[in-house]
Design a protein around this motif. Structure first.
Motif, mmCIF file in Angstrom:
data_model
loop_
_atom_site.group_PDB
_atom_site.id
_atom_site.type_symbol
_atom_site.label_atom_id
_atom_site.label_comp_id
_atom_site.label_asym_id
_atom_site.label_seq_id
_atom_site.Cartn_x
_atom_site.Cartn_y
_atom_site.Cartn_z
ATOM 1 N N ILE A 37 0.880 -1.168 0.000
ATOM 2 C CA ILE A 37 0.000 0.000 0.000
ATOM 3 C C ILE A 37 0.916 1.216 0.000
ATOM 4 C CG2 ILE A 37 -1.735 1.296 1.304
ATOM 5 C CD1 ILE A 37 -2.475 -1.404 2.668
ATOM 6 N N ASN A 38 0.728 2.096 -0.970
ATOM 7 C CA ASN A 38 1.578 3.284 -1.045
ATOM 8 C C ASN A 38 0.998 4.416 -0.196
ATOM 9 O OD1 ASN A 38 2.082 5.984 -3.224
ATOM 10 N ND2 ASN A 38 3.719 5.036 -2.079
ATOM 11 N N ILE A 39 1.754 4.801 0.826
ATOM 12 C CA ILE A 39 1.439 5.987 1.613
ATOM 13 C C ILE A 39 2.761 6.732 1.774
ATOM 14 C CG2 ILE A 39 0.511 6.941 3.757
ATOM 15 C CD1 ILE A 39 -0.936 4.304 4.252
ATOM 16 N N PRO A 40 2.965 7.819 1.015
ATOM 17 C CA PRO A 40 4.221 8.551 1.145
ATOM 18 C C PRO A 40 4.489 8.939 2.601
ATOM 19 C CG PRO A 40 2.995 9.333 -0.756
ATOM 20 C CD PRO A 40 2.087 8.392 0.001
ATOM 21 N N LEU A 41 5.753 8.934 2.984
ATOM 22 C CA LEU A 41 6.130 9.208 4.372
ATOM 23 C C LEU A 41 5.516 10.505 4.883
ATOM 24 C CD1 LEU A 41 7.732 8.359 6.862
ATOM 25 C CD2 LEU A 41 9.717 9.528 5.898
ATOM 26 N N THR A 42 5.438 11.513 4.025
ATOM 27 C CA THR A 42 4.884 12.805 4.457
ATOM 28 C C THR A 42 3.400 12.721 4.819
ATOM 29 O OG1 THR A 42 4.476 13.384 2.142
ATOM 30 C CG2 THR A 42 6.540 14.183 3.129
ATOM 31 N N GLU A 43 2.711 11.669 4.362
ATOM 32 C CA GLU A 43 1.280 11.501 4.631
ATOM 33 C C GLU A 43 0.989 10.414 5.664
ATOM 34 O OE1 GLU A 43 -0.614 10.719 0.850
ATOM 35 O OE2 GLU A 43 0.536 12.302 -0.124
ATOM 36 N N LEU A 44 2.035 9.720 6.123
ATOM 37 C CA LEU A 44 1.833 8.525 6.949
ATOM 38 C C LEU A 44 1.150 8.812 8.280
ATOM 39 C CD1 LEU A 44 2.252 5.472 7.114
ATOM 40 C CD2 LEU A 44 4.451 5.937 8.218
#
Length: 110
Positions: A37-44
């Motif tokens: 599942i892609n969740i960019p670190l800035t949005e985690l």
């Protein structure tokens, strides 16, 4: 730390979560890890704090329970380690980084 073998076996373990914290542009350049599942670190942090219903609607999967195995991957392991630390800070007890991340994955696929 998560191993290559554990990450490779994720599609056989629907109770485990594999999060790729790279940016979307990086995924387009390289490819994606199976079942990730892609969740960019800035949005985690925002994503892991979502109500269960909103998480499921956004990411197409139930929000992980606090004791679910959560593996984080990035390009070379740095962001994955930061993501695992962040998840632990938020109360998730089985968060770990895939140290080799995409770099190791790609090398072992060829």
């Amino acid at each position: 730390m998560a191993t290559y073998e554990e990450v490779k076996d994720i599609p056989n373990h629907p109770e485990k979560y594999l999060f790729d914290v790279r940016n979307e542009s990086e995924l387009k350049e390289t490819g994606v890890l199976p079942a990730s599942i892609n969740i960019p670190l800035t949005e985690l942090e925002k994503a892991l704090n979502l109500p269960e219903k909103d998480f499921a609607q956004t990411y197409g999967r139930a929000k992980p329970a606090v004791d679910a195995v959560m593996i984080f991957s990035c390009k070379a392991g740095g962001r994955a380690a930061r993501a695992a630390n962040l998840a632990s800070t938020l109360g998730f007890t089985n968060a770990k980084a895939y140290a080799g991340s995409w770099t190791e994955w790609e090398a072992k696929q060829s």
